[in-house]
Scaffold this active site. Structure first.
Site, short mmCIF file in Angstrom:
data_model
loop_
_atom_site.label_atom_id
_atom_site.label_comp_id
_atom_site.label_asym_id
_atom_site.label_seq_id
_atom_site.Cartn_x
_atom_site.Cartn_y
_atom_site.Cartn_z
N ASP A 18 0.80 -1.22 0.00
CA ASP A 18 0.00 0.00 0.00
C ASP A 18 0.83 1.27 0.00
OD1 ASP A 18 0.79 -0.07 2.71
OD2 ASP A 18 -1.18 0.56 3.48
N GLU A 54 4.47 -10.62 4.51
CA GLU A 54 3.20 -11.15 4.03
C GLU A 54 3.27 -11.88 2.69
OE1 GLU A 54 0.05 -8.26 4.48
OE2 GLU A 54 0.19 -8.44 6.66
N ASN A 110 1.14 -10.71 11.39
CA ASN A 110 0.45 -9.45 11.12
C ASN A 110 -1.05 -9.74 11.23
OD1 ASN A 110 3.02 -8.64 10.44
ND2 ASN A 110 2.58 -8.21 8.29
N TYR A 148 -5.12 -8.25 12.06
CA TYR A 148 -5.97 -7.05 12.13
C TYR A 148 -7.39 -7.41 12.58
CZ TYR A 148 -2.21 -4.45 9.93
OH TYR A 148 -1.01 -3.83 9.67
N GLU A 175 2.51 -6.77 13.29
CA GLU A 175 1.61 -5.70 12.86
C GLU A 175 0.27 -5.91 13.51
OE1 GLU A 175 1.04 -5.03 8.65
OE2 GLU A 175 3.20 -5.05 8.28
N LYS A 220 -3.06 4.48 10.10
CA LYS A 220 -2.88 3.64 11.29
C LYS A 220 -1.76 4.16 12.18
CE LYS A 220 -4.83 -0.51 9.24
NZ LYS A 220 -4.86 -0.08 7.82
C1 GCB Z 1 -0.46 -5.06 6.11
C2 GCB Z 1 0.80 -4.69 5.43
C3 GCB Z 1 1.11 -3.22 5.59
C4 GCB Z 1 -0.15 -2.39 5.38
C5 GCB Z 1 -1.14 -2.79 6.46
C6 GCB Z 1 -2.48 -2.05 6.37
O1 GCB Z 1 -0.71 -6.19 6.42
O2 GCB Z 1 1.89 -5.47 5.85
O3 GCB Z 1 2.10 -2.87 4.65
O4 GCB Z 1 0.08 -1.03 5.41
O5 GCB Z 1 -1.41 -4.15 6.36
O6 GCB Z 1 -2.63 -1.02 6.99
O7 GCB Z 1 -3.35 -2.52 5.64
#
Ligand code: GCB
Length: 616
Positions: free
Chosen positions: A176, A426, A479, A481, A517, A581
């Site tokens: 990104d 990733e 990583n 979320y 992450e 973020k």
């Molecule tokens: C991820 C990536 C990172 C992105 C992040 C996001 O998993 O490793 O480069 O910026 O998510 O904020 O989506």
């Protein structure tokens, strides 16, 4: 992979990457400043062959993309040209003259007057050209550097170039952050004597109160070599002769997280009593080891707190800037963090040196971000095209990746702050072909550096059930979320998912885990009394939920929030002027979550929150 046993990287030679330094036998000139600048196509067919015909000037170091108001420059895909004149000091007669480019993103070509003297692929590691035979002491030369920002399936990071209906070339990629390009780090001219030190490798150990320093030196001539270790007052504490050996430092002061201590290794190439060349390599005495589910620094358990970062600031893009360098480390200290990951590429050497001097722990990552075509299949991780195949990421990609690994290790092997290598971010590690792709690369990095643990940052779709490569590595970096991309706005469900997944990784692999992450976008100034994504409260609550889960997991050895600061991205509907973020805004103001993290991290000194580990 066409042939998984074919390992093309074995043939690649790594150039030594000693950082240029002024020493009693070497001089160093910095070539930063304003250079003439032009985009390919607007400056003639052979822009290096005469004075660049352009009204534009660009600063070095800086990415060029955000400097100008012309979107054709910002979005340009291909070569751009930088040019200036350089005078070789008249005192350099009889010396070797070397040009060093700290980074040309992603490919660089160097011309001295009409002559091509160096070409290099890989945007975040340095390269050199030996100019001794093409320049003369006291004379000027025209220095032109071409920089190409193209990403393909044969580059690291990878990308795709397409041609739009109106004929413009467009670059897309699988990460990104914005594809900033140019000469984002310094350019140097330096001298060495004709007989010189080519490379130095230092590996340290602790034997009670004594520090051991295994050293290896390479030189371009066969001549006697002497090494001397100096403490931080310049006092000689150990000495040895020969190109390899072990120094012992009694009553050593180890390099510790939060408490750095550096020695210098002075390497001299001798001609009888005369010193032909002298080079000084800073080093710190420390050990790193993974034992069971612990990460040990100097034999003591260490808990990582900190961030995934980016080299990203307004207008400069990825241009190295000592102002932001100092300020970012100040904020790191203020918030109580002890570490960061160089997501998603090797950072400027000045950053690594600063971390060495100030005791900040670094996980050092290659630029292999985006080896994952499932991500383009949407958040479901639907595979629309195989990631590892002759048509997609193949043995040429793997060879470029191997070169990136070689150059990273060659550049950063002597930094005490670097405690672990991260060879990819990733990748599609749950897909067929992943093991064939990664196993040789893990073998390679272990051969290049048997002393540091190795990891990769695992994507959400790669779970403890389907990941095909985790057993090859020392530490599991995840990583995740939950509560942002999954179970959005529902932290109770997110907590259950996260807890369950982490337990699964511990049970299957029994290795230390770092959350490499975790993060939630937050618009500064946006508030709510409800669990509302994008608010400052939600970012804070999201982190608190993660921390509850981490603290219940005994295999957890660290947490690095995504991201230190907001950063620029390519255009996309998931982003509002970039990725938000950040715990700090792009201009480094704290969001509410910064204060919460500070309360959690301050005073831990490498201990796990609530844990019983001794300070590292
Ligand atoms: C991820 C990536 C990172 C992105 C992040 C996001 O998993 O490793 O480069 O910026 O998510 O904020 O989506």
């Amino acid at each position: 992979m066409t042939d998984p046993l074919h390992r093309p990287y074995k043939q690649l030679e790594t150039t030594p990457m000693l950082k240029p330094r002024p020493t009693p036998t070497r001089e160093l000139i910095n070539l930063d400043g304003l250079w003439r600048f032009g985009v390919d196509g607007s400056v003639g067919d052979a822009p290096w062959s005469s004075r660049l015909d352009t009204p534009l000037e660009a600063p070095v170091p800086a990415s060029y993309n955000d400097l100008f108001t012309d979107s054709a420059i910002r979005d340009h895909v291909g070569w751009v040209w930088y040019q200036r004149t350089v005078r070789v000091p008249r005192g350099w007669d009889g010396q070797r003259v070397v040009l060093r480019v700290d980074a040309a993103t992603h490919e660089g070509k160097v011309y001295v007057d009409d002559r091509l003297v160096a070409q290099h692929v890989g945007g975040y590691t340095p390269f050199e050209a030996d100019l001794t035979d093409v320049v003369a002491a006291g004379q000027e030369f025209r220095l032109t550097i071409g920089v190409n920002n193209e990403l393909t399936n044969e580059t690291i990071p990878p990308g795709t170039i397409t041609v739009s209906a109106d004929g413009r070339r467009r670059q897309t990629y699988l990460h990104d952050f914005y594809n900033y390009a140019g000469l984002a780090r310094s350019v140097w001219l330096y001298s060495t004597p004709p007989a010189y030190v080519q490379d130095v490798t230092v590996v340290t150990g602790l034997d009670g109160a004594t520090g051991t320093v295994d050293y290896t030196v390479s030189t371009n001539v066969s001549a006697p070599v002497r090494v001397r270790a100096l403490d931080d007052t310049g006092r000689e504490v150990a000495t040895a002769d020969g190109t390899r050996g072990t120094l012992r430092i009694d009553d050593v002061t180890p390099w510790r997280p939060g408490k750095a201590y550096l020695y210098d290794l002075v390497v001299e190439v001798l001609d009888g009593e005369d010193v032909m060349d002298s080079y000084s390599q800073p080093f710190g005495v420390r050990t790193v080891e993974v034992r069971g589910t612990k990460f040990l620094i100097n034999g003591e358990p260490f808990y990582f707190t900190g961030f995934g970062k980016h080299e990203d600031t307004p207008v400069r893009g990825k241009g190295h800037d000592p102002v932001y360098l100092v300020h970012d480390f100040q904020l790191t200290d203020w918030i109580g963090a002890n570490s960061f990951r160089t997501s998603h590429y090797p950072y400027a050497e000045e950053v690594m040196d600063f971390a060495d001097r100030h005791g900040i722990v670094v996980i050092d990552e290659t630029a292999a971000v985006g080896l994952n075509l499932a991500v383009t299949g949407g958040l479901a991780g639907r595979v629309t095209q195989r990631t590892f195949s002759p048509e997609t990421f193949n043995d040429k990609t793997q060879a470029a990746h191997a070169a990136a690994i070689r150059e990273l290790v060659a550049r950063d092997k002597n930094h005490p702050s670097v405690v672990m290598w991260c060879i990819a971010n990733e990748p599609s590690s749950n897909e067929e072909g992943a093991r064939e792709y990664f196993e040789p690369l893990v073998d390679l990095i272990r051969e290049l550096d048997p002393t540091r643990p190795v990891t990769y940052a695992a994507v959400m779709f790669a779970t403890f059930k389907n990941d095909l490569i985790a057993d090859l590595f020392d530490v599991l970096s995840l990583n995740r979320y939950y509560g942002w991309y999954v179970a959005t706005g529902d932290l109770a469900t997110a907590e259950t998912y996260l807890e369950g997944e982490l337990r699964g990784w511990v049970e299957r692999f029994g290795k230390p885990i770092i959350m490499a992450e975790y993060g939630a976008d937050a618009m500064p100034g946006l508030h709510s009394v409800w669990d509302q994504p994008w608010t400052e409260e939600y970012q804070e609550d999201y982190l608190a939920m993660n921390h509850r889960v981490f603290d219940r997991n005994e295999a957890f050895v660290g947490e690095q929030v995504w991201n230190f600061a907001d950063f620029q991205t390519s255009n996309g509907i998931h982003r509002v002027d970039g990725n938000r973020k950040g715990i700090f805004t792009r201009d480094r103001r704290p969001k509410a979550a910064a204060h919460a993290l500070r309360r959690r991290w301050t005073g831990l000194n490498g201990r796990k929150p609530g844990g019983d580990e001794r300070p590292a």
